[in-house]
Scaffold this motif. Structure first.
Motif, PDB file in Angstrom:
ATOM      1  N   UNK A   2      50.797  40.691  10.276  1.00 32.58           N
ATOM      2  CA  UNK A   2      50.465  40.770  11.695  1.00 32.58           C
ATOM      3  C   UNK A   2      51.631  40.422  12.601  1.00 32.58           C
ATOM      4  N   UNK A   3      52.838  40.732  12.154  1.00 29.78           N
ATOM      5  CA  UNK A   3      54.046  40.491  12.952  1.00 29.78           C
ATOM      6  C   UNK A   3      54.709  41.825  13.260  1.00 29.78           C
ATOM      7  N   UNK A   4      55.838  41.757  13.919  1.00 24.71           N
ATOM      8  CA  UNK A   4      56.642  42.940  14.147  1.00 24.71           C
ATOM      9  C   UNK A   4      57.743  43.041  13.116  1.00 24.71           C
ATOM     10  N   UNK A   5      58.439  44.174  13.150  1.00 22.67           N
ATOM     11  CA  UNK A   5      59.568  44.384  12.244  1.00 22.67           C
ATOM     12  C   UNK A   5      60.787  44.775  13.070  1.00 22.67           C
ATOM     13  N   UNK A   6      61.921  44.201  12.723  1.00 22.48           N
ATOM     14  CA  UNK A   6      63.188  44.515  13.351  1.00 22.48           C
ATOM     15  C   UNK A   6      64.003  45.339  12.362  1.00 22.48           C
ATOM     16  N   UNK A   7      64.350  46.558  12.746  1.00 22.64           N
ATOM     17  CA  UNK A   7      65.148  47.418  11.886  1.00 22.64           C
ATOM     18  C   UNK A   7      66.627  47.057  12.049  1.00 22.64           C
ATOM     19  N   UNK A   8      67.235  46.582  10.969  1.00 24.60           N
ATOM     20  CA  UNK A   8      68.662  46.276  10.959  1.00 24.60           C
ATOM     21  C   UNK A   8      69.357  47.539  10.483  1.00 24.60           C
ATOM     22  N   UNK A   9      70.080  48.192  11.400  1.00 19.38           N
ATOM     23  CA  UNK A   9      70.629  49.516  11.143  1.00 19.38           C
ATOM     24  C   UNK A   9      72.094  49.480  10.734  1.00 19.38           C
ATOM     25  N   UNK A  10      72.506  50.527  10.039  1.00 22.22           N
ATOM     26  CA  UNK A  10      73.919  50.736   9.756  1.00 22.22           C
ATOM     27  C   UNK A  10      74.610  51.043  11.086  1.00 22.22           C
ATOM     28  N   UNK A  11      75.874  50.686  11.180  1.00 24.19           N
ATOM     29  CA  UNK A  11      76.624  50.864  12.420  1.00 24.19           C
ATOM     30  C   UNK A  11      76.602  52.291  12.943  1.00 24.19           C
ATOM     31  N   UNK A  12      76.495  52.414  14.268  1.00 22.24           N
ATOM     32  CA  UNK A  12      76.550  53.709  14.925  1.00 22.24           C
ATOM     33  C   UNK A  12      75.219  54.433  15.027  1.00 22.24           C
ATOM     34  N   UNK A  13      74.131  53.824  14.579  1.00 17.31           N
ATOM     35  CA  UNK A  13      72.821  54.491  14.585  1.00 17.31           C
ATOM     36  C   UNK A  13      71.958  54.109  15.789  1.00 17.31           C
ATOM     37  N   UNK A  14      72.340  53.042  16.503  1.00 19.02           N
ATOM     38  CA  UNK A  14      71.556  52.575  17.640  1.00 19.02           C
ATOM     39  C   UNK A  14      72.294  52.848  18.947  1.00 19.02           C
ATOM     40  N   UNK A  15      71.547  53.100  20.027  1.00 19.62           N
ATOM     41  CA  UNK A  15      72.210  53.234  21.323  1.00 19.62           C
ATOM     42  C   UNK A  15      72.684  51.869  21.810  1.00 19.62           C
ATOM     43  N   UNK A  16      73.754  51.845  22.581  1.00 23.10           N
ATOM     44  CA  UNK A  16      74.243  50.572  23.084  1.00 23.10           C
ATOM     45  C   UNK A  16      73.303  50.009  24.152  1.00 23.10           C
ATOM     46  N   UNK A  17      73.379  48.719  24.379  1.00 21.32           N
ATOM     47  CA  UNK A  17      74.237  47.728  23.729  1.00 21.32           C
ATOM     48  C   UNK A  17      73.617  47.239  22.415  1.00 21.32           C
ATOM     49  N   UNK A  18      74.481  46.797  21.514  1.00 17.51           N
ATOM     50  CA  UNK A  18      74.029  46.291  20.218  1.00 17.51           C
ATOM     51  C   UNK A  18      74.754  44.986  19.901  1.00 17.51           C
ATOM     52  N   UNK A  19      74.132  44.203  19.018  1.00 14.74           N
ATOM     53  CA  UNK A  19      74.816  43.087  18.377  1.00 14.74           C
ATOM     54  C   UNK A  19      75.220  43.620  17.013  1.00 14.74           C
ATOM     55  N   UNK A  20      76.437  43.329  16.580  1.00 11.74           N
ATOM     56  CA  UNK A  20      76.889  43.883  15.307  1.00 11.74           C
ATOM     57  C   UNK A  20      77.563  42.813  14.461  1.00 11.74           C
ATOM     58  N   UNK A  21      77.579  43.091  13.168  1.00 16.40           N
ATOM     59  CA  UNK A  21      78.230  42.212  12.195  1.00 16.40           C
ATOM     60  C   UNK A  21      78.930  43.116  11.185  1.00 16.40           C
ATOM     61  N   UNK A  22      80.243  42.954  11.071  1.00 18.82           N
ATOM     62  CA  UNK A  22      81.020  43.718  10.100  1.00 18.82           C
ATOM     63  C   UNK A  22      81.288  42.818   8.901  1.00 18.82           C
ATOM     64  N   UNK A  23      81.202  43.405   7.722  1.00 17.31           N
ATOM     65  CA  UNK A  23      81.408  42.633   6.505  1.00 17.31           C
ATOM     66  C   UNK A  23      82.157  43.482   5.492  1.00 17.31           C
ATOM     67  N   UNK A  24      82.779  42.804   4.533  1.00 23.30           N
ATOM     68  CA  UNK A  24      83.601  43.480   3.530  1.00 23.30           C
ATOM     69  C   UNK A  24      82.759  43.988   2.373  1.00 23.30           C
ATOM     70  N   UNK A  25      83.121  45.147   1.918  1.00 29.76           N
ATOM     71  CA  UNK A  25      82.574  45.738   0.703  1.00 29.76           C
ATOM     72  C   UNK A  25      83.686  45.734  -0.339  1.00 29.76           C
ATOM     73  N   UNK A  26      83.352  46.161  -1.545  1.00 29.34           N
ATOM     74  CA  UNK A  26      84.371  46.211  -2.593  1.00 29.34           C
ATOM     75  C   UNK A  26      85.561  47.067  -2.166  1.00 29.34           C
TER      76      UNK A  26
END
Length: 177
Positions: free
Chosen positions: A77-101
């Motif tokens: 009975x709560x809401x859901x927040x979709x955490x999207x891959x970069x560039x998929x949401x209209x601005x403004x956004x909060x973003x977090x960049x992280x390292x991959x292999x």
């Protein structure tokens, strides 16, 4: 047989292993058959929801985490927040960049329209592998003023050490390999 072992057995019976995907030597664990099975989806949703009890909001990670997160949010009975891959949401956004292999990736949430400050959030995703994605989501949500209580995943690939990477964040996994 307890509920946890029943869910684990169901995941084991419905998960498909694909050898040499996405590259030679990797045994890909495909959860698509589990999610396509009504009984499997219901059991996984119930078990993940039990790990998320008391959350104000569920954060589902792009893309299978959207499916699971939405199902868990409905159950609680709560809401859901979709955490999207970069560039998929209209601005403004909060973003977090992280390292991959090899390289890096960015995750985003809307900066307007959904206030997460002061909310208790549980992160939901399909797989915990190296932990980089869940750790990045934790940082993203925390930097927005949320309290991330824990992460709940269907499958944990223990040999890749993701649990250590996301520590001290608590992780609930339904099935481990």
């Amino acid at each position: 047989m307890g509920r946890d072992s029943e869910v684990s057995d169901l995941i084991d019976s419905l998960m498909r292993e694909v050898p040499d995907f996405p590259e030679p030597g990797v045994a890909f664990k495909d959860l698509t058959p589990l999610l396509a099975d009504a009984r499997g989806l219901a059991a996984v949703t119930d078990a993940l929801a039990a790990s998320a009890e008391g959350a104000d909001l569920i954060a589902g990670i792009d893309a299978r985490g959207f499916l699971l997160g939405a199902a868990v949010a409905l159950r609680l009975g709560t809401g859901v927040l979709a955490v999207r891959k970069g560039g998929k949401l209209p601005p403004p956004v909060h973003s977090q960049t992280y390292d991959l292999e090899y390289g890096s990736a960015t995750l985003e949430i809307p900066a307007d329209g959904t206030d997460i400050a002061g909310r208790t959030i549980v992160i939901v995703d399909d797989v915990l592998a190296t932990g980089g994605t869940v750790a990045a989501v934790d940082r993203l949500l925390t930097s927005g003023g949320a309290t991330v209580r824990n992460a709940a995943v269907v499958l944990e690939l223990t040999a890749l050490g993701g649990r250590d990477v996301v520590a001290p964040l608590e992780v609930s996994s339904l099935y481990t390999v």
